[in-house]
Design a protein around this motif. Sequence first.
Motif, short mmCIF file in Angstrom:
data_model
loop_
_atom_site.label_atom_id
_atom_site.label_comp_id
_atom_site.label_asym_id
_atom_site.label_seq_id
_atom_site.Cartn_x
_atom_site.Cartn_y
_atom_site.Cartn_z
N ALA A 236 0.58 -1.34 -0.24
CA ALA A 236 -0.01 0.18 -0.10
C ALA A 236 0.84 1.25 0.06
N VAL B 145 -15.58 -3.01 -0.12
CA VAL B 145 -15.30 -3.59 -0.79
C VAL B 145 -14.69 -4.98 0.39
N MET C 90 -11.98 -8.53 1.08
CA MET C 90 -10.75 -9.20 0.75
C MET C 90 -10.30 -10.17 1.37
N ARG D 119 -3.39 6.67 1.56
CA ARG D 119 -4.17 6.98 0.08
C ARG D 119 -4.88 6.80 -0.25
N PHE E 47 -7.70 5.17 -3.25
CA PHE E 47 -7.94 4.23 -3.91
C PHE E 47 -9.16 4.17 -4.81
N ILE F 12 -11.55 2.16 -7.06
CA ILE F 12 -12.35 0.98 -7.19
C ILE F 12 -13.26 1.16 -7.75
N ASP G 227 -5.44 -0.78 4.51
CA ASP G 227 -4.56 0.08 2.90
C ASP G 227 -4.30 -1.39 1.55
N ILE H 56 -5.77 -4.11 1.95
CA ILE H 56 -7.06 -4.64 1.19
C ILE H 56 -7.90 -3.54 0.51
N LEU H 57 -7.40 -2.78 0.57
CA LEU H 57 -8.07 -1.66 -0.70
C LEU H 57 -7.01 -1.72 -1.65
N ALA H 58 -5.28 -1.22 -1.47
CA ALA H 58 -4.94 -1.71 -2.67
C ALA H 58 -4.63 -3.28 -3.43
#
Lengths: 235, 829
Positions: A5, A168, A170, A223, A225, A227, B813, B815-817
Amino acid sequence: MNSAANALPAAAEAFMLGRLAIMPDLSGALVLPEERTLIVADLHLEKGSAYAARGVFLPPYDSTATLAALAAAILRHDPARVIALGDSFHDRGAEERISADNLASLRLLQKGRDWLWVTGNHDPQISRAMGGDSAAMLSLAGVALRHEPDPDEPDYEIAGHLHPAAKVRMRGRALRRRCFALSERRCIMPAMGAYAGGLNLRDAAFRPLFRHGVTAHMLGDGRLFRIDRRLLLAD
Amino acid sequence: MDARADLLPQHFSAWFASRGWSARPHQLALLEEARAGRSTLLVAPTGAGKTLAGFLPSLVELAESDGRYDGLHTLYISPLKALAVDIARNLETPIREMALPVSVETRTGDTSAAKRTRQIARPPDILLTTPEQLALLVSHRDAKPFFANLKRVVLDELHALVTSKRGDLLSLDLARLRALAPKLSAVGLSATVREPADLQRFLGGSATPAGLVTVKGGASAEIGILHTASRIPLAGHTTGHAVRDVYKAILDHRLTLVFVNTRMQAEFMFQALWHINDDNLPIALHHGSLDAQQRRKVEAAMAAGKLKAVVCTSTLDLGIDWGDVDLVVNIGAPKGASRLMQRIGRSNHRMDEPSQALLVPSNRFELLECRAALDAVTEAAQDTPEPRIGALDVLAQHVLGVACSDGFAPDALYEEVLTASPYSDLTRADFDATVNFVATGGYALRSYERFAKLRQGKDGLFRASNPRVIQQYRMNVGTIVESTMLKVRLGRLRAGRPGQPGMLSRGGRVLGEIEEYFAETMTTGDTFVFAGEVLRLEGIVENEVVCSRTTTGTDPKVPSYAGGKFPLSTFLAARVRAMLASPKEWDKLPDEVSAWLHAQRLKSRLPKPGELLIESFPRGGRFYLVAYPFEGRLAHQTLGMLLTRRLERARMRPLGFVCNDYGIAVWSLGDMSAAIARGALSLDELFAQDMLGDDLEEWLAESALMKRTFRACAVIGGLIEKRFPGQEKNGRQVTMSTDLVYDVLRRHEPDHVLLRAARADAATGLLDIGRLAQMLTRIGGHIVHQPLDHVSPLSVAVMLEIGREAVHGEAADEILAEAEALMLEEAMA
């Protein structure tokens, strides 16, 4: 485990709304570099004390926290003009309840720059005591700036009001963060208030505003992101 | 004949005789203690006539007063509403048969408003209720006259009540009752516990502990570990290998209770049994997530003798007799010797017949645990948890409750609170901070004085400042904060436009509820087992999970989370460690299990008592570190979060970790074995206690578990309402809002009473930090490292958890990345 990241610099990316260049900022503010303008939305100052009046004693530090975030954004970008895009104050009583210290901080931030309060549904009127000027809406380089987005806006628009947040998932973990909702014609800004909750971008309220697609620019820790909407989850 | 038999009036003796009984010594002992006005703890095994013993003194006294007792005489508190109702039914028999002039009523959430009002004005002789209802009664404006003549309070299943925040609240209400009712004595009914003295203090008051009456033995239980021809798997929790043997045991008995530790295991076992149910045995399912009506049906069928077996979770742990159970099967490891005893007590509710129980371990580590539990039960060793330190959020709720009734003087209330045993060490500073929190939020920035919930009257007493405060209190009483539950509804989601949520089709039936965090781990199209069926997730709409039925034969996607809900008790963990260290005990184990341990000794090593074994080895381009602390899943999870942070700092590039109740495996891109060998990585430093300093603080700042803990404290302490104003529609937005509150408070007032309460919870609750701290102290200087070329026999059992539930840290971050990169890849392709 932040290596991936943090590998990318936190430099903001610019997008065009018609002729107007906009740069979503990690603080939740929107920077208009060519206009030397910083836009913030939905500060909801004194939301904590509004709840306290109803017997819910939320920590009385939300205005302090919100103003600190605002101050950091202003310090970083040093804009000539700040536009607060409505719902800057949580209710009509907020102007009386705001502490002297916080009011002084606010006035200090206003020094040496233009300050415009766009009115919102929570703060239809803003008194002179809060400094700056106020307006119901304005237009900049062909882009309408208003608090509540107008689905019938024929051209370009920057608005707040809806507090967009995106979710989101992940690796089995769901993450919900505030976001900018961006299309070629419209930017809905995230709320900056410390106690402002978020409305999921998949909510029906966003539907008429983004008929031709939307991208979520989620506020991460280091930062923003970007999406794609296909990855966004409902709550 | 017992000399105390004279205490029993003649018509009581006659009634006992008519049933072919005589009063038992402990029943007479309780009668004697009650006559003397002394509080008593009765510790007795199931089936000893505990309930009758608890009520006998009240029945005798009420019979003597001949129906003219003025006001409420006896209050009975049970942890379960259903148990209160059940006891009311059981009391009817002696009262009817002896024609006693005694009125008995229940008061629960289901009692009508009219009846509640009448109960205050004209109370029955005996009132049966729950801790939450007691809190409401104690905070009632008429509490003083209502309780003035109360002679006795009977606390049932006391051992189960005292281990949670409910127990804290109950202890405070008991302290209040002692103040309101000068003639009060308390009777506590408990299963066998290790430290009855803790319960005696709870019952009588910290400085005036209750007396003790113990009933020994009863017929001993016949407990065995299920023998199965199939091999016991190395890992997993489904116990699929033993289904046929469990089925056979059901066939051979009248009524079998099959206890499991989680809802998921319940669903799996139920499905698996029905899959081979060639005899069409009536086998039912009972767990807390099922629709209440469905559960009532199962309970009624059990009581009516219409069932052959019930697969159930801890919802059936406690004292209700639903039927003539003659076998208890415990699937998976019992996790604690006391829980095992409690469950076994469900079978043969008669003193003279031994209880029958079968333990069915799901994997090899669990087999060790079952063996340890069995030994413990044979020795009657118990693992009752340490007494609680009273939570400040519960105290806050109580303070507001007292302010809602008669008001309080701080000095007097402080003294009273000290008599509640969980609060006996409460400092005056903490008490004052709690009162301030209730009054105005207790913030250093005193900006809410004008909105204060408590106001001091001319008489010096603090009272609720307005009726709305009282209403708020009454709406939010209790200490049970449910994790947000989503309804599971049958239906189909009509497709909407691409990228837009669809519409829920009408008319689906609600099957029950599941935890939101479980729903979040699934995506549309996933199949899972619920209410005995395989369902397909269609989508989540508002607070409902919409599912459709699948065609028969569809395999459920095994849910990612299948571990036990209760962590392995410290006590059993110590026994398992001891067993590992002494090979001569391995003879008691099945062949494949002792062979497994022997192989471990040959290929790696086994830790001696007091040692922590850490293995490291490469595998598939990754490097693994596996440790065996045996401290339970929750403590291991916290350990894993902190270890990965530290390994990150040591530039080992950790990728993730998995854990179970017994061990933890971390894997990385960096070669940890090599780093240890050249002195670049020190295991002593990696596992040093200072991980509970800054690393912990940093992690807590973002930990979802910590935020959940904080939310519970905020609701119990009354900071926010169960239904947050303005957000009644959707409980899930509350989670969001309390997260914001947590962030702001943590940054601006880290020592606030509510954050302290949340940290205290984290020490024992979801994060089990207390246990982790004990472990780190225990292993300091006792780490043995075994570098290996490949996986060891013991580590396989931990490694197999990979893919089941890998945890990758919580860095947002990351996860978002990953989400962002996913779209980039697609765009570049």
